[in-house]
Design a protein around this motif. Structure first.
Motif, PDB file in Angstrom:
ATOM      1  N   HIS A 125      -4.274 -12.376   2.510  1.00  0.00           N
ATOM      2  CA  HIS A 125      -3.957 -12.814   3.612  1.00  0.00           C
ATOM      3  C   HIS A 125      -4.356 -13.923   3.884  1.00  0.00           C
ATOM      4  O   HIS A 125      -3.268 -15.355   3.890  1.00  0.00           O
ATOM      5  CB  HIS A 125      -4.393 -11.420   4.444  1.00  0.00           C
ATOM      6  CG  HIS A 125      -4.173 -10.356   4.765  1.00  0.00           C
ATOM      7  ND1 HIS A 125      -2.472 -10.217   5.308  1.00  0.00           N
ATOM      8  CD2 HIS A 125      -3.863  -9.182   4.333  1.00  0.00           C
ATOM      9  CE1 HIS A 125      -1.934  -8.966   5.162  1.00  0.00           C
ATOM     10  NE2 HIS A 125      -3.295  -8.430   4.415  1.00  0.00           N
ATOM     11  N   ASN A 138       0.608   4.320   0.909  1.00  0.00           N
ATOM     12  CA  ASN A 138       0.777   5.629   2.176  1.00  0.00           C
ATOM     13  C   ASN A 138       1.219   4.946   3.402  1.00  0.00           C
ATOM     14  O   ASN A 138       2.304   5.208   4.093  1.00  0.00           O
ATOM     15  CB  ASN A 138      -0.487   6.193   2.848  1.00  0.00           C
ATOM     16  CG  ASN A 138      -0.542   7.272   1.944  1.00  0.00           C
ATOM     17  OD1 ASN A 138       0.883   7.685   1.036  1.00  0.00           O
ATOM     18  ND2 ASN A 138      -1.456   7.842   0.777  1.00  0.00           N
ATOM     19  N   GLU A 144      -9.393 -11.785   7.320  1.00  0.00           N
ATOM     20  CA  GLU A 144      -7.407 -10.942   8.268  1.00  0.00           C
ATOM     21  C   GLU A 144      -8.368 -10.600   9.259  1.00  0.00           C
ATOM     22  O   GLU A 144      -8.095 -10.508  10.825  1.00  0.00           O
ATOM     23  CB  GLU A 144      -8.040  -9.406   7.639  1.00  0.00           C
ATOM     24  CG  GLU A 144      -7.169  -9.381   6.109  1.00  0.00           C
ATOM     25  CD  GLU A 144      -6.250  -7.593   6.241  1.00  0.00           C
ATOM     26  OE1 GLU A 144      -5.020  -7.172   6.989  1.00  0.00           O
ATOM     27  OE2 GLU A 144      -7.139  -7.118   6.072  1.00  0.00           O
ATOM     28  N   HIS A 159      -3.986   9.748   6.871  1.00  0.00           N
ATOM     29  CA  HIS A 159      -4.957   9.985   5.464  1.00  0.00           C
ATOM     30  C   HIS A 159      -4.542  12.010   5.510  1.00  0.00           C
ATOM     31  O   HIS A 159      -4.675  12.800   4.344  1.00  0.00           O
ATOM     32  CB  HIS A 159      -6.670  10.032   5.884  1.00  0.00           C
ATOM     33  CG  HIS A 159      -6.328   8.746   5.233  1.00  0.00           C
ATOM     34  ND1 HIS A 159      -7.954   8.370   4.327  1.00  0.00           N
ATOM     35  CD2 HIS A 159      -6.115   7.528   5.091  1.00  0.00           C
ATOM     36  CE1 HIS A 159      -7.983   7.115   3.888  1.00  0.00           C
ATOM     37  NE2 HIS A 159      -6.494   6.807   3.873  1.00  0.00           N
ATOM     38  N   ASP A 203       3.335  -5.237   2.386  1.00  0.00           N
ATOM     39  CA  ASP A 203       2.032  -5.224   2.492  1.00  0.00           C
ATOM     40  C   ASP A 203       2.323  -3.793   3.087  1.00  0.00           C
ATOM     41  O   ASP A 203       1.809  -3.112   2.149  1.00  0.00           O
ATOM     42  CB  ASP A 203       1.051  -5.594   4.042  1.00  0.00           C
ATOM     43  CG  ASP A 203      -0.001  -5.430   4.303  1.00  0.00           C
ATOM     44  OD1 ASP A 203      -0.928  -4.544   3.373  1.00  0.00           O
ATOM     45  OD2 ASP A 203      -0.865  -6.043   5.153  1.00  0.00           O
ATOM     46  N   THR A 234      -5.729   3.800  -1.837  1.00  0.00           N
ATOM     47  CA  THR A 234      -6.859   4.351  -2.245  1.00  0.00           C
ATOM     48  C   THR A 234      -6.413   6.083  -2.782  1.00  0.00           C
ATOM     49  O   THR A 234      -6.402   6.847  -2.439  1.00  0.00           O
ATOM     50  CB  THR A 234      -7.554   4.499  -1.285  1.00  0.00           C
ATOM     51  OG1 THR A 234      -6.991   3.115  -0.404  1.00  0.00           O
ATOM     52  CG2 THR A 234      -8.767   4.127  -0.798  1.00  0.00           C
ATOM     53  N   HIS A 292       0.410  -1.032  -0.325  1.00  0.00           N
ATOM     54  CA  HIS A 292       0.279   0.136  -0.397  1.00  0.00           C
ATOM     55  C   HIS A 292       0.849   1.390  -0.211  1.00  0.00           C
ATOM     56  O   HIS A 292       1.743   1.463   0.980  1.00  0.00           O
ATOM     57  CB  HIS A 292      -1.136   0.046   1.394  1.00  0.00           C
ATOM     58  CG  HIS A 292      -1.789  -1.226   1.208  1.00  0.00           C
ATOM     59  ND1 HIS A 292      -3.041  -1.303   1.061  1.00  0.00           N
ATOM     60  CD2 HIS A 292      -1.694  -2.716   1.401  1.00  0.00           C
ATOM     61  CE1 HIS A 292      -3.505  -2.212   1.168  1.00  0.00           C
ATOM     62  NE2 HIS A 292      -3.121  -3.124   1.779  1.00  0.00           N
ATOM     63  N   SER A 323      -9.857  -3.196  -0.048  1.00  0.00           N
ATOM     64  CA  SER A 323      -8.509  -3.533   1.727  1.00  0.00           C
ATOM     65  C   SER A 323      -9.638  -2.257   2.416  1.00  0.00           C
ATOM     66  O   SER A 323     -10.719  -1.998   2.418  1.00  0.00           O
ATOM     67  CB  SER A 323      -7.996  -3.164   1.048  1.00  0.00           C
ATOM     68  OG  SER A 323      -7.327  -1.200   0.302  1.00  0.00           O
ATOM     69  N   GLY A 324      -8.880  -1.637   3.253  1.00  0.00           N
ATOM     70  CA  GLY A 324      -9.338  -1.134   4.026  1.00  0.00           C
ATOM     71  C   GLY A 324      -9.640  -1.897   5.758  1.00  0.00           C
ATOM     72  O   GLY A 324      -9.406  -3.289   5.413  1.00  0.00           O
ATOM     73  N   PHE A 349      -4.013   4.712   9.918  1.00  0.00           N
ATOM     74  CA  PHE A 349      -3.735   5.119   8.786  1.00  0.00           C
ATOM     75  C   PHE A 349      -4.745   6.314   8.986  1.00  0.00           C
ATOM     76  O   PHE A 349      -4.654   7.375   7.796  1.00  0.00           O
ATOM     77  CB  PHE A 349      -4.977   4.292   8.267  1.00  0.00           C
ATOM     78  CG  PHE A 349      -3.999   2.814   7.768  1.00  0.00           C
ATOM     79  CD1 PHE A 349      -2.247   3.117   6.632  1.00  0.00           C
ATOM     80  CD2 PHE A 349      -4.220   1.281   8.366  1.00  0.00           C
ATOM     81  CE1 PHE A 349      -1.961   1.794   6.365  1.00  0.00           C
ATOM     82  CE2 PHE A 349      -3.165   0.102   8.080  1.00  0.00           C
ATOM     83  CZ  PHE A 349      -2.402   0.606   7.273  1.00  0.00           C
TER      84      PHE A 349
HETATM   85  C1  6MZ Z   1      -6.079  -3.880   4.917  1.00  0.00           C
HETATM   86  C2  6MZ Z   1      -5.033  -2.510   4.387  1.00  0.00           C
HETATM   87  C3  6MZ Z   1      -3.803  -2.563   5.444  1.00  0.00           C
HETATM   88  O1  6MZ Z   1      -4.333   3.403   0.255  1.00  0.00           O
HETATM   89  O2  6MZ Z   1      -3.703   5.182   1.412  1.00  0.00           O
HETATM   90  N1  6MZ Z   1      -4.040  -0.955   4.256  1.00  0.00           N
HETATM   91  N2  6MZ Z   1      -6.160  -2.233   4.937  1.00  0.00           N
HETATM   92  N3  6MZ Z   1      -5.401  -4.338   6.154  1.00  0.00           N
HETATM   93  C4  6MZ Z   1      -4.542  -4.231   6.067  1.00  0.00           C
HETATM   94  N4  6MZ Z   1      -2.980  -5.002   6.888  1.00  0.00           N
HETATM   95  C5  6MZ Z   1      -2.558  -4.035   7.476  1.00  0.00           C
HETATM   96  N5  6MZ Z   1      -2.977  -2.018   5.393  1.00  0.00           N
HETATM   97  C6  6MZ Z   1      -3.086  -1.026   4.600  1.00  0.00           C
HETATM   98  O3  6MZ Z   1      -2.546   3.031   1.305  1.00  0.00           O
HETATM   99  C7  6MZ Z   1      -2.490   2.794   3.042  1.00  0.00           C
HETATM  100  C8  6MZ Z   1      -4.435   1.897   2.622  1.00  0.00           C
HETATM  101  O4  6MZ Z   1      -3.759   0.822   2.492  1.00  0.00           O
HETATM  102  C9  6MZ Z   1      -5.338   0.564   3.322  1.00  0.00           C
HETATM  103  C10 6MZ Z   1      -5.754   1.067   4.507  1.00  0.00           C
HETATM  104  O5  6MZ Z   1      -7.150   1.081   3.496  1.00  0.00           O
HETATM  105  C11 6MZ Z   1      -5.141   2.220   4.426  1.00  0.00           C
HETATM  106  O6  6MZ Z   1      -5.309   3.252   4.979  1.00  0.00           O
HETATM  107  P1  6MZ Z   1      -3.047   3.245   0.695  1.00  0.00           P
HETATM  108  O7  6MZ Z   1      -1.894   4.273  -0.243  1.00  0.00           O
END
Ligand code: 6MZ
Length: 372
Positions: A260, A29, A240, A77, A315, A110, A27, A209-210, A73
């Motif tokens: 996962h 961020n 998850e 944001h 991740d 996202t 991801h 995701s989220g 997270f």
């Molecule tokens: C579910 C996850 C995650 O999209 O802002 N994110 N969602 N499970 C996880 N495992 C721990 N890790 C990250 O990157 C951050 C976003 O990715 C998702 C969450 O929505 C998080 O806010 P972006 O680039």
């Protein structure tokens, strides 16, 4: 560990870093450099947007539960929904992956609306694409992003990060757009439409995701179905948290990959194994968020024994203080895998990428040239 064991461990660590690797579950961020996160948080503290002292200890804390991750997270944001920061984070993240010899990266993010900053999902994605165009310490190969573009999938230069002396690291990057589980059906649909619009700019798929404790599968199903109808591959965070009904629905949907797969019942495992859907494995993340008791108890072991397609991924390398090389080393050392077994694991990830056959062939050549 004795001296010989230490030396063997160091040798494997160096091998894991030098070997070409594919990252399919990162991801954007969650991959932010800790130094950048601290700097941006401090800056927002000085502007009075946040109280820096309130977040400093959360940023630097190492073990976090899954709910704590989602608190962090929310902070991301606030920090990252500023166009310039998004551009900077994207550039740095790509440079960091390339530095450890990731040769193909599918980076997911996202698209966000943030009215107060004049940000729309489209302008957020423009900031991400600007970050990719701004990458200059490494070379983007077979890239649709701006000036470093080498449009031939097969470069005339050897795509080799081993023994290339002063030659810059090379990496091929593609994007996945994530639907956040907090979103409505309409917002999810907007993300899929944006992904379709940005296909020529390197977007190759959709992710769901989220926070897994939020949102209903039925809310996202129309957008995921629409993506599939339009030929966009889909990957889904699955299991998850324990949620049998949703895991069943996801397996019935039969996504192109899943992430996962921690909380599955025996019958779900049977179904997943029979489906051969590739699984994005995130060892450190699953341990740190208490989704598995320990790395040695991870479902990797069972899946490896039956040759189920798997890809080792990070991740959120920033959030979990890990790297792809470290995930490879953890797998090699915990499950006692040899270099040739690790090479095979790295190589078969090519089959699971969402990019086109031109990129696949390019990657196959790289891995073939690394055969032990
Ligand atoms: C579910 C996850 C995650 O999209 O802002 N994110 N969602 N499970 C996880 N495992 C721990 N890790 C990250 O990157 C951050 C976003 O990715 C998702 C969450 O929505 C998080 O806010 P972006 O680039």
């Amino acid at each position: 560990m004795d001296g010989a064991g230490d030396a063997a461990g160091e040798d494997m660590k160096a091998w894991c870093r030098a070997h070409p690797k594919i990252e399919l579950h990162a991801h954007l961020n969650g991959s932010i450099r800790e130094s950048t996160l601290l700097e941006l948080a401090k800056d927002l503290g000085e502007k009075g947007v946040i109280v820096f002292e309130d977040v400093e200890h959360i940023i630097t804390k190492s073990g976090r539960s899954l709910p704590e991750c989602f608190i962090l997270f929310d902070l991301f944001h606030v920090i990252a929904t500023d166009h310039n920061s998004v551009t900077r984070i994207t550039r740095e993240v790509v440079e960091d992956f390339a530095a450890e010899n990731v040769v193909y990266l599918e980076l997911r993010t996202t698209p966000k609306n943030n009215e107060s900053k004049g940000m729309t999902k489209r302008s957020y994605m423009k900031a991400v694409l600007d970050g990719l165009s701004a990458v200059d310490t490494v070379e983007l190969v077979s890239s649709p992003f701006g000036k470093q573009c080498d449009n031939s999938a097969k470069s005339s230069m050897p795509f080799c990060n081993r023994g290339c002396g002063a030659q810059r690291k090379r990496i091929c990057v593609r994007l996945l757009l994530s639907i956040d589980r907090r979103e409505t059906t309409a917002a999810a649909m907007e993300t899929v439409n944006l992904a379709l619009e940005l296909r020529d700019s390197g977007v190759v798929g959709i992710d769901l995701s989220g926070n897994p404790l939020i949102g209903k599968w039925q809310t996202f199903l129309p957008a995921l179905t629409y993506a599939r109808e339009k030929g966009l591959p889909v990957t889904i965070h699955c299991g998850e948290v324990p949620n049998k009904e949703e895991v069943n629905a996801i397996l019935d949907f039969c996504p192109d990959r899943i992430g996962h797969a921690c909380f599955l019942d025996e019958d779900d495992w049977q179904k997943l194994k029979a489906s051969k859907i590739p699984i994005e494995i995130c060892l450190t993340s699953n341990c740190k968020t208490n989704c598995v008791p320990s790395i040695k108890d991870h479902h990797f072991v069972d899946l490896y024994s039956i040759d189920h397609p798997m890809i080792l991924c990070t991740d959120d390398p920033g959030l979990f203080s890990t790297s792809v090389s470290n995930e490879y080393y953890l797998a090699a050392s915990t499950f006692e895998l040899s270099k040739s077994e690790m090479h095979h694991l790295a190589f078969i990830a090519v089959d699971s990428i969402f990019a086109d056959d031109g990129v696949k062939h390019l990657l196959e050549e790289i891995f073939e040239s690394y055969e032990e």
